[in-house]
Design a protein around this motif. Structure first.
Motif, PDB file in Angstrom:
ATOM      1  N   LEU A  30       0.842  -1.187   0.000  1.00  0.00           N
ATOM      2  CA  LEU A  30       0.000   0.000   0.000  1.00  0.00           C
ATOM      3  C   LEU A  30       0.880   1.241   0.000  1.00  0.00           C
ATOM      4  CD1 LEU A  30      -2.762   1.386   0.083  1.00  0.00           C
ATOM      5  CD2 LEU A  30      -2.708   1.151   2.576  1.00  0.00           C
ATOM      6  N   TYR A  50      -7.986  -0.099   3.387  1.00  0.00           N
ATOM      7  CA  TYR A  50      -7.363  -1.055   2.469  1.00  0.00           C
ATOM      8  C   TYR A  50      -6.782  -2.268   3.195  1.00  0.00           C
ATOM      9  CZ  TYR A  50      -7.528   2.753  -0.921  1.00  0.00           C
ATOM     10  OH  TYR A  50      -7.946   3.747  -1.757  1.00  0.00           O
ATOM     11  N   PHE A  54      -8.501  -7.420   6.385  1.00  0.00           N
ATOM     12  CA  PHE A  54      -8.423  -8.038   5.057  1.00  0.00           C
ATOM     13  C   PHE A  54      -8.487  -9.553   5.191  1.00  0.00           C
ATOM     14  CE2 PHE A  54      -6.731  -9.817   1.239  1.00  0.00           C
ATOM     15  CZ  PHE A  54      -7.318  -9.029   0.259  1.00  0.00           C
ATOM     16  N   ASP A  60     -12.873 -10.050  -0.352  1.00  0.00           N
ATOM     17  CA  ASP A  60     -11.444  -9.757  -0.287  1.00  0.00           C
ATOM     18  C   ASP A  60     -10.671 -10.807  -1.076  1.00  0.00           C
ATOM     19  OD1 ASP A  60     -12.160  -7.726   1.464  1.00  0.00           O
ATOM     20  OD2 ASP A  60     -11.350  -8.722   3.250  1.00  0.00           O
ATOM     21  N   TRP A  76      -4.800  -6.372  -4.984  1.00  0.00           N
ATOM     22  CA  TRP A  76      -5.845  -6.824  -4.075  1.00  0.00           C
ATOM     23  C   TRP A  76      -7.099  -6.008  -4.297  1.00  0.00           C
ATOM     24  CZ3 TRP A  76      -1.848  -3.796  -2.488  1.00  0.00           C
ATOM     25  CH2 TRP A  76      -2.079  -2.762  -1.577  1.00  0.00           C
ATOM     26  N   ARG A  78     -11.253  -5.367  -2.727  1.00  0.00           N
ATOM     27  CA  ARG A  78     -12.282  -5.555  -1.712  1.00  0.00           C
ATOM     28  C   ARG A  78     -13.354  -4.514  -1.952  1.00  0.00           C
ATOM     29  NH1 ARG A  78      -9.759  -4.144   4.190  1.00  0.00           N
ATOM     30  NH2 ARG A  78     -11.139  -5.875   4.602  1.00  0.00           N
ATOM     31  N   ASP A  82     -13.428   3.400  -0.367  1.00  0.00           N
ATOM     32  CA  ASP A  82     -12.128   4.000  -0.646  1.00  0.00           C
ATOM     33  C   ASP A  82     -12.281   5.085  -1.707  1.00  0.00           C
ATOM     34  OD1 ASP A  82     -12.640   2.318  -2.856  1.00  0.00           O
ATOM     35  OD2 ASP A  82     -10.511   1.965  -3.177  1.00  0.00           O
ATOM     36  N   HIS A  85     -14.344   3.956  -4.710  1.00  0.00           N
ATOM     37  CA  HIS A  85     -15.653   3.358  -4.422  1.00  0.00           C
ATOM     38  C   HIS A  85     -16.701   3.829  -5.427  1.00  0.00           C
ATOM     39  CE1 HIS A  85     -18.854   1.563  -2.051  1.00  0.00           C
ATOM     40  NE2 HIS A  85     -19.522   2.704  -2.183  1.00  0.00           N
ATOM     41  N   SER A  92     -13.046  -2.696  -5.383  1.00  0.00           N
ATOM     42  CA  SER A  92     -12.061  -1.673  -5.740  1.00  0.00           C
ATOM     43  C   SER A  92     -10.669  -2.285  -5.766  1.00  0.00           C
ATOM     44  CB  SER A  92     -12.072  -0.539  -4.718  1.00  0.00           C
ATOM     45  OG  SER A  92     -13.279   0.158  -4.728  1.00  0.00           O
ATOM     46  N   SER A  94      -6.459  -2.287  -5.757  1.00  0.00           N
ATOM     47  CA  SER A  94      -5.195  -1.705  -5.315  1.00  0.00           C
ATOM     48  C   SER A  94      -4.105  -2.538  -5.978  1.00  0.00           C
ATOM     49  CB  SER A  94      -5.046  -1.792  -3.802  1.00  0.00           C
ATOM     50  OG  SER A  94      -6.070  -1.089  -3.158  1.00  0.00           O
TER      51      SER A  94
END
Length: 172
Positions: A30, A50, A54, A60, A76, A78, A82, A85, A92, A94
């Motif tokens: 992240l 984030y 998790f 997830d 990743w 989930r 965020d 969103h 979403s 990452s």
């Protein structure tokens, strides 16, 4: 299912599901994704969305790119409130790679695999947020993302997943 790809014919990269014991790596990646010093920014509520819990939600999912036994990239998703969103049914994204592994096609492979898995699981779309000046925005467009809305600094992008084809077609 694991997928093996070759990147620039130099080193074999394995893309696989992230193991539960590797979830703490999400914090490191992240930080690579946002790279806004100081690292304590990760402790803010906006960033904790984030990371916190998790793996506890069925939404997830995480994949890693591994080279020589080292995790060099992570994607990743989930459903979370965020920056990317869209709604409560859209996961979403990452994505982050260690700096020395960028620009080698690994991010593209990670994204394609995750998009295929999400499509196979029945999600209608996926979303993400990207800084306008981030060159990854071009990658996301090539992968089928389009701008849903934008702020002064960011694009909020979505990618339809219906009829998505990819290497993995099983649930999970």
């Amino acid at each position: 299912m694991w997928e093996t790809i070759e990147v620039n014919l130099i080193m074999e990269i394995v893309i696989r599901a992230m193991r539960r014991e590797e979830y703490p790596l999400l914090r490191t990646f992240l930080y690579q994704a946002i790279f806004l010093p100081p690292e304590t920014i990760l402790d803010t509520p906006e960033m904790q969305v984030y990371l916190t819990g998790f793996g506890e939600s069925p939404h997830d999912r995480a994949l890693v790119a591994e080279a020589g036994g080292q995790v060099v990239g992570v994607v990743w998703v989930r459903i979370m409130e965020d920056y990317g969103h869209v709604d409560d049914d859209t996961p979403s994204f990452s994505l982050a790679l260690l700096p020395e592994w960028r620009g080698k096609g690994i991010g593209t492979a990670l994204m394609r695999e995750m998009l295929a898995r999400l499509g196979a699981c029945g999600y209608a779309q996926a979303s993400l947020s990207v800084q306008k000046q981030n060159r990854a925005a071009r990658l996301y467009r090539r992968l089928g993302f389009s701008v849903l809305r934008e702020t002064e600094e960011e694009y909020i992008m979505v990618c339809p997943l219906t009829n998505r084809k990819g290497p993995s077609r099983q649930r999970g």
